[in-house]
Design an enzyme around this catalytic site. Structure first.
Site, PDB file in Angstrom:
ATOM      1  N   LYS A  42      18.942   9.711  -7.585  1.00 43.59           N
ATOM      2  CA  LYS A  42      18.323  11.033  -7.538  1.00 43.59           C
ATOM      3  C   LYS A  42      16.941  10.896  -8.158  1.00 43.59           C
ATOM      4  O   LYS A  42      16.811  10.620  -9.356  1.00 43.59           O
ATOM      5  CB  LYS A  42      19.165  12.050  -8.314  1.00 43.59           C
ATOM      6  CG  LYS A  42      18.559  13.439  -8.278  1.00 43.59           C
ATOM      7  CD  LYS A  42      19.342  14.405  -9.145  1.00 43.59           C
ATOM      8  CE  LYS A  42      18.477  15.626  -9.441  1.00 43.59           C
ATOM      9  NZ  LYS A  42      18.981  16.396 -10.560  1.00 43.59           N
ATOM     10  N   GLY A  73      17.826  24.526 -16.221  1.00 42.42           N
ATOM     11  CA  GLY A  73      18.334  25.141 -17.448  1.00 42.42           C
ATOM     12  C   GLY A  73      18.030  26.616 -17.612  1.00 42.42           C
ATOM     13  O   GLY A  73      18.418  27.210 -18.601  1.00 42.42           O
ATOM     14  N   ALA A 113      19.511  22.813  -9.635  1.00 42.02           N
ATOM     15  CA  ALA A 113      18.816  23.445 -10.766  1.00 42.02           C
ATOM     16  C   ALA A 113      18.741  24.957 -10.662  1.00 42.02           C
ATOM     17  O   ALA A 113      18.467  25.511  -9.607  1.00 42.02           O
ATOM     18  CB  ALA A 113      17.409  22.895 -10.946  1.00 42.02           C
ATOM     19  N   GLY A 114      18.990  25.587 -11.780  1.00 43.97           N
ATOM     20  CA  GLY A 114      18.778  27.023 -11.917  1.00 43.97           C
ATOM     21  C   GLY A 114      20.015  27.873 -11.701  1.00 43.97           C
ATOM     22  O   GLY A 114      20.036  29.037 -12.093  1.00 43.97           O
ATOM     23  N   ASN A 139      24.693  21.762 -13.623  1.00 44.85           N
ATOM     24  CA  ASN A 139      24.898  21.119 -14.919  1.00 44.85           C
ATOM     25  C   ASN A 139      24.918  22.156 -16.043  1.00 44.85           C
ATOM     26  O   ASN A 139      25.962  22.476 -16.591  1.00 44.85           O
ATOM     27  CB  ASN A 139      23.823  20.060 -15.162  1.00 44.85           C
ATOM     28  CG  ASN A 139      24.072  19.258 -16.447  1.00 44.85           C
ATOM     29  OD1 ASN A 139      24.964  19.559 -17.240  1.00 44.85           O
ATOM     30  ND2 ASN A 139      23.315  18.218 -16.665  1.00 44.85           N
ATOM     31  N   SER A 140      23.737  22.743 -16.339  1.00 43.80           N
ATOM     32  CA  SER A 140      23.656  23.647 -17.504  1.00 43.80           C
ATOM     33  C   SER A 140      24.669  24.779 -17.427  1.00 43.80           C
ATOM     34  O   SER A 140      25.281  25.133 -18.440  1.00 43.80           O
ATOM     35  CB  SER A 140      22.252  24.249 -17.603  1.00 43.80           C
ATOM     36  OG  SER A 140      21.294  23.241 -17.694  1.00 43.80           O
TER      37      SER A 140
END
Lengths: 390, 258
Positions: B99, B160, B186-187, B208-209
């Protein structure tokens, strides 16, 4: 200029050619009325700010925020810390290479008029210290010296950085100001970042406290982080030594300094530290002592206005406080620190450090405390391949 | 549903939820979250590989789980750093995936379109299966497809931030025009964000976050897995059209004779 125009920053003696005035880009005075007199409405607005700015920080540093908003500030700060840094705490360790110094910083245990036995690690000793620190598991090291001296000059520092870069993924320095070209050479040797604290942003107070030596040059020090970044270092750590001056003035100036660097060096990593003056050789008493509660307010306020900025706390603070702010606002911490020259491979010859450490726990005990709070201590969060490719 | 697998560089995956592995409180929680998510492809940062200190290492526990790894180059500021990182990561973990993650500004972590394109083109030539993390830019997405990337990974919002699908209109354009899988990265904040991304035709989501920062990370991972399946099922079922006006049940125009 609003009501605080008569602040001591305006009273620097023009006769002293090193008495710089504050550049506009760092001057905090227009926001001091908000910091002094914010209302509950101002603080509530600050807590909801979509694009935080100086007014946000000023409101969060205000007396009314301290009196009535610490819990909501803490909840917001914890949420933001988790969003941006996860449930992790980055770890680093300082190594003092030398305590030779020619500056007259009134608050410092290494100042030139403290008649202690001076010491500077030899190349062999540096290797032994680095090996001992590496065995502890650290991957990020901070090298420190006093002012540029014949015993610990630029060439000495460059060699120490190169040696550290062979063993550590991140090598940062907290040393004397250098030229852009010297920073370029330091980056080539493997240095990734610099910490350079202004100590106080008030030019008049700065001159009072830095009695002699090259450090007396306020403007040169203020420009140093920019030179380091221009020279290729990836990150700059900023800070003001809490206790030297009015904390609202200092913290607003610190914020403006950080934002200025972010705007002018768009690839820069900017990190903030919040050292509180500790007892040290000479027993000097700080004119504006900052309580633990006030330090907590500052940390929470900065996390809210700079959600993605690393906030660092050293072992100057006691274990209970450090455990409390870890993951709440702070995301990076040192542990197992010695503030004497050397001291990791063998006991330091000179046992008087630059300042007194309050958190002298063993590394394992600190890691256990973090884990107990649901925080993962992270030793390695970089990769030397990034440094070498540059 | 017939043979609805996600194919990336010739590798097939049943799960359309990819997991990032940073930000967890400890490796055991991370491991349980990965297991609960059912993710078969997980990303891991090269900078969190640490063979010297097992407790600090993310690689070994993931290798032990048997999931497919896509090492990421986060921390790289330019193409050159990312390429070296990809080569080192392949050496250390043996995965053909990378990635590409290049964010020159360590604060907002927005991906650099120019360096990402340069690195992706080079890494494809070197035989990697390249998954580039990118701004939600429909033109860049086609450029990355043209140089041979296995998928594109446009951001829903900043890393994040929990901003959700802030880039939804650009994501629609990217999906509409893409010949390769589109993975929103993301996000994302909530499982409903993941469902919405899959409903609109994104091939997968990477989270993830939202999981690591949740109150109960493994439970949230399981919730995201359900949402991804629901979103994909809805995509196949075909959403009804959206109308700005109400549709009366009695026709309004049936009075004409010819």
């Amino acid at each position: 200029m609003p009501e605080n125009a008569a602040h001591s920053a305006d009273q620097a003696t023009p006769a002293d050619d090193r008495a710089a005035s504050m550049p506009d880009w760092v001057d905090p005075r227009p926001w001091l009325p908000m910091a002094r007199h914010a209302t509950a409405d101002d603080v509530e607005r600050a807590l909801c700010a979509v694009s935080p700015d100086e007014n946000t920080l000023a409101a969060l540093l205000s007396p009314v925020a301290a009196a009535s908003f610490m819990e909501p500030m803490a909840r917001k700060a914890q949420m933001l810390t988790r969003e941006h840094f996860g449930r992790t705490i980055g770890l680093y360790v300082p190594l003092y290479l030398s305590d030779y110094c020619c500056n007259g910083c009134v608050y410092c245990g290494f100042a030139a008029d403290r008649h202690q036995q001076r010491r500077c690690l030899t190349p062999e000793e540096i290797r032994a210290e680095l090996a001992a620190i590496e065995r502890e598991g650290f991957e990020e090291i901070l090298l420190l010296t006093g002012e540029r001296m014949p015993q610990a000059d630029f060439a000495y520092l460059r060699e120490a950085v190169a040696e550290a870069a062979r063993r550590f993924h991140l090598v940062t320095v907290e040393v004397f100001p250098m030229s852009t070209d010297e920073y370029r050479q330091l980056a080539a040797a493997g240095c990734t970042g610099v910490s350079i604290y202004q100590e106080t942003y008030d030019p008049a107070r700065y001159l009072e406290l830095h009695r002699w030596g090259p450090k007396r040059d306020y403007a040169n020090r203020l420009a140093t982080p920019g030179r380091a970044l221009a020279g290729g270092l990836r990150s700059a750590g900023l800070g003001a030594l809490l206790g030297l001056n009015d904390p609202q003035f200092e913290m607003l100036a610190l914020y403006r300094h950080a934002r200025h660097l972010q705007r002018t060096c768009w690839q820069a990593g900017v990190a903030l530290a919040f050292p509180r003056i500790r007892p040290q050789a000479g027993n000097w008493q700080p004119p504006n002592p900052v309580s633990e509660r006030a330090l907590l307010q500052i940390l929470l306020a900065f996390r809210i206005v700079c959600p993605d900025m690393p906030l660092t706390l050293s072992t100057r603070e006691r274990p209970g406080f450090r455990d409390g702010v870890a993951g709440l606002a702070v995301n990076k911490m040192s542990i197992g620190s010695r503030t004497t020259v050397g001291g990791y491979a063998q006991n330091a010859v000179n046992e008087i450090g630059q300042f007194v450490i309050s958190d002298d726990r063993e590394i394992a005990a600190f890691l256990a405390a973090l884990s107990g709070k649901g925080l993962q201590p992270v030793f390695k969060n970089s990769e030397s391949v990034y440094r070498n490719a540059s | 549903m017939i043979n609805d697998t996600l194919v990336l560089g010739g590798h097939s995956f049943d799960s359309r939820l990819l997991l990032g592995t940073g930000k967890f409180s400890d490796n055991e929680t991370m491991r349980r979250a990965v297991a609960a998510s059912g993710a078969q492809l997980v990303t891991v940062a090269l900078r969190r590989f640490n063979r010297d200190r097992p407790g600090d290492d993310l690689l070994a526990p993931l290798l032990a789980m048997g999931v497919t790894l896509a090492p990421n180059t986060s921390g790289a500021r330019d193409a050159r750093e990312a390429i070296q990182a990809a080569q080192l990561a392949r050496e250390l973990c043996g995965s053909p995936f990378v990635k590409v993650e290049i964010h020159p500004n360590p604060h907002h972590l927005m991906p650099d379109p120019i360096e990402t394109y340069t690195a992706a083109r080079e890494l494809v030539k070197e035989g990697f299966i390249v998954l580039p993390y990118m701004p939600a830019d429909p033109v860049l997405a086609k450029r990355l497809e043209d140089v041979g990337c296995a998928a594109v990974m446009p951001l829903g919002a900043g890393i994040g931030t929990g901003g959700g699908l802030a880039t939804v209109e650009m994501l629609r354009l990217i999906v509409h025009n893409s010949g390769i899988p589109v993975i929103v990265d993301a996000g994302l904040r909530s499982p409903s964000d993941a469902a919405a991304a899959l409903e609109m035709g994104c091939a997968a989501v990477l989270v993830n976050s939202a999981i690591a920062a949740a109150g109960d990370p493994p439970a949230m991972a399981a919730a995201f897995a359900l949402a991804a399946r629901a979103g994909r099922a809805a995509f196949h079922a075909g959403l009804m059209g959206r109308s700005a006006t109400a549709v009366p049940t009695s026709p309004l125009t049936d009075f004409t004779r010819e």
